[in-house]
Scaffold this active site. Sequence first.
Site, PDB file in Angstrom:
ATOM      1  N   ASN A 189      12.825 -29.417  -3.408  1.00 41.34           N
ATOM      2  CA  ASN A 189      11.575 -30.018  -3.884  1.00 41.34           C
ATOM      3  C   ASN A 189      11.651 -30.394  -5.369  1.00 41.34           C
ATOM      4  OD1 ASN A 189      11.621 -27.543  -5.068  1.00 41.34           O
ATOM      5  ND2 ASN A 189       9.643 -26.839  -4.299  1.00 41.34           N
TER       6      ASN A 189
ATOM      7  N   HIS B 169      12.695 -28.333  -7.798  1.00 40.07           N
ATOM      8  CA  HIS B 169      12.471 -27.235  -8.755  1.00 40.07           C
ATOM      9  C   HIS B 169      13.743 -26.885  -9.523  1.00 40.07           C
ATOM     10  CE1 HIS B 169      13.278 -23.831  -5.561  1.00 40.07           C
ATOM     11  NE2 HIS B 169      14.401 -24.167  -6.147  1.00 40.07           N
TER      12      HIS B 169
ATOM     13  N   ASP C 126      16.548 -16.612 -12.389  1.00 39.73           N
ATOM     14  CA  ASP C 126      15.357 -16.292 -11.587  1.00 39.73           C
ATOM     15  C   ASP C 126      15.643 -15.185 -10.576  1.00 39.73           C
ATOM     16  OD1 ASP C 126      16.949 -17.721  -9.826  1.00 39.73           O
ATOM     17  OD2 ASP C 126      15.629 -19.447  -9.705  1.00 39.73           O
TER      18      ASP C 126
ATOM     19  N   GLU D 119       8.306 -24.586  -9.821  1.00 43.17           N
ATOM     20  CA  GLU D 119       7.941 -25.472  -8.713  1.00 43.17           C
ATOM     21  C   GLU D 119       7.245 -26.735  -9.247  1.00 43.17           C
ATOM     22  OE1 GLU D 119       9.325 -24.672  -6.117  1.00 43.17           O
ATOM     23  OE2 GLU D 119       8.648 -22.829  -5.144  1.00 43.17           O
TER      24      GLU D 119
HETATM   25  C1  GLP Z   1      16.975 -21.737  -5.398  1.00 43.78           C
HETATM   26  C2  GLP Z   1      16.980 -21.058  -6.783  1.00 43.78           C
HETATM   27  C3  GLP Z   1      17.524 -21.948  -7.852  1.00 43.78           C
HETATM   28  C4  GLP Z   1      18.700 -22.689  -7.278  1.00 43.78           C
HETATM   29  C5  GLP Z   1      18.177 -23.716  -6.297  1.00 43.78           C
HETATM   30  C6  GLP Z   1      19.259 -24.430  -5.520  1.00 43.78           C
HETATM   31  O1  GLP Z   1      15.781 -21.526  -4.746  1.00 43.78           O
HETATM   32  N1  GLP Z   1      15.687 -20.597  -7.194  1.00 43.78           N
HETATM   33  O2  GLP Z   1      17.865 -21.201  -8.996  1.00 43.78           O
HETATM   34  O3  GLP Z   1      19.408 -23.346  -8.315  1.00 43.78           O
HETATM   35  O4  GLP Z   1      17.196 -23.150  -5.457  1.00 43.78           O
HETATM   36  O5  GLP Z   1      19.918 -23.577  -4.630  1.00 43.78           O
HETATM   37  P1  GLP Z   1      21.248 -23.984  -3.888  1.00 43.78           P
HETATM   38  O6  GLP Z   1      22.303 -24.111  -4.924  1.00 43.78           O
HETATM   39  O7  GLP Z   1      21.522 -22.846  -2.935  1.00 43.78           O
HETATM   40  O8  GLP Z   1      20.981 -25.268  -3.203  1.00 43.78           O
END
Ligand code: GLP
Length: 248
Positions: free
Chosen positions: A144, A146, A75, A151
């Site tokens: 949340n 996702h 993403d 989302e």
């Molecule tokens: C982000 C990204 C995801 C990521 C997730 C967790 O917003 N869009 O691809 O895996 O949230 O992030 P983190 O590993 O920093 O907790």
Amino acid sequence: MQLLKLNKMEVGIYPGVEELAQRVSDEMIQQVIGKKSSVICLASGDTPKRAYEIFVQTIINQSVSLAEVLFVGLDEWLGIDQTNTGSCYSFFEERIVKPLGLPEDQFARFDALATDSREQCFAMDRLIESRGGIDLMIVGIGMNGHIGFNEPGSSWTSATHVVSLDETTQTVGQKYFQQKTEVSKGITLGLGQVMTSRKLILMASGERKAGIIQKTLQWPISEDLPATIVRRHPQSMVLLDRQAAGML
Ligand code: GLP
């Protein structure tokens, strides 16, 4: 390591981030050795950082060839320049592309400044399809629930698409940027692509993920909680450190 089984799905619980990262890296190494032309989709974010570090080091130490592998970025924040250190593009550039000396076209990522972001989506879908689909997908989980930027409420059959990010994602997302940055939209591979990946690994670490991991594994499977898709996926595993598993 503690191993739980949830139906057929493996839930691995590791003492700490290091052991968790080692396991994820091992899975990646196994994948690229087992199939030279693997398509591997990777999430950015804090969770997989150490796993990627170990992966890169192992590839270099063991002189594993990645010449036929295609990496795909899961993403991106729309409107954020590639040179911004908070962008997913830059995350992969610094942690994987540069240290491995990979040609740019071996790590497909979104152009977040493209005038036609729908064309970006189609191009990503076409590329993945032309390579026979995704072999291994490593994803994190948002606060949340996702996956990528899918989302709550996202369709489980979606392909790559543009998303209006919800408030939690916009707020939590500030941690990646050096200064306050407007991040209201994202572009992401869809849950259809998560579901059809040949192998799916969801990883999480730290106490703050314990609540959402508990819901993901124990609440009803639903599009309202995108990460519950791991329980529908035929070849998935959830790999956690002890803190993220604290509420199971
Ligand atoms: C982000 C990204 C995801 C990521 C997730 C967790 O917003 N869009 O691809 O895996 O949230 O992030 P983190 O590993 O920093 O907790």
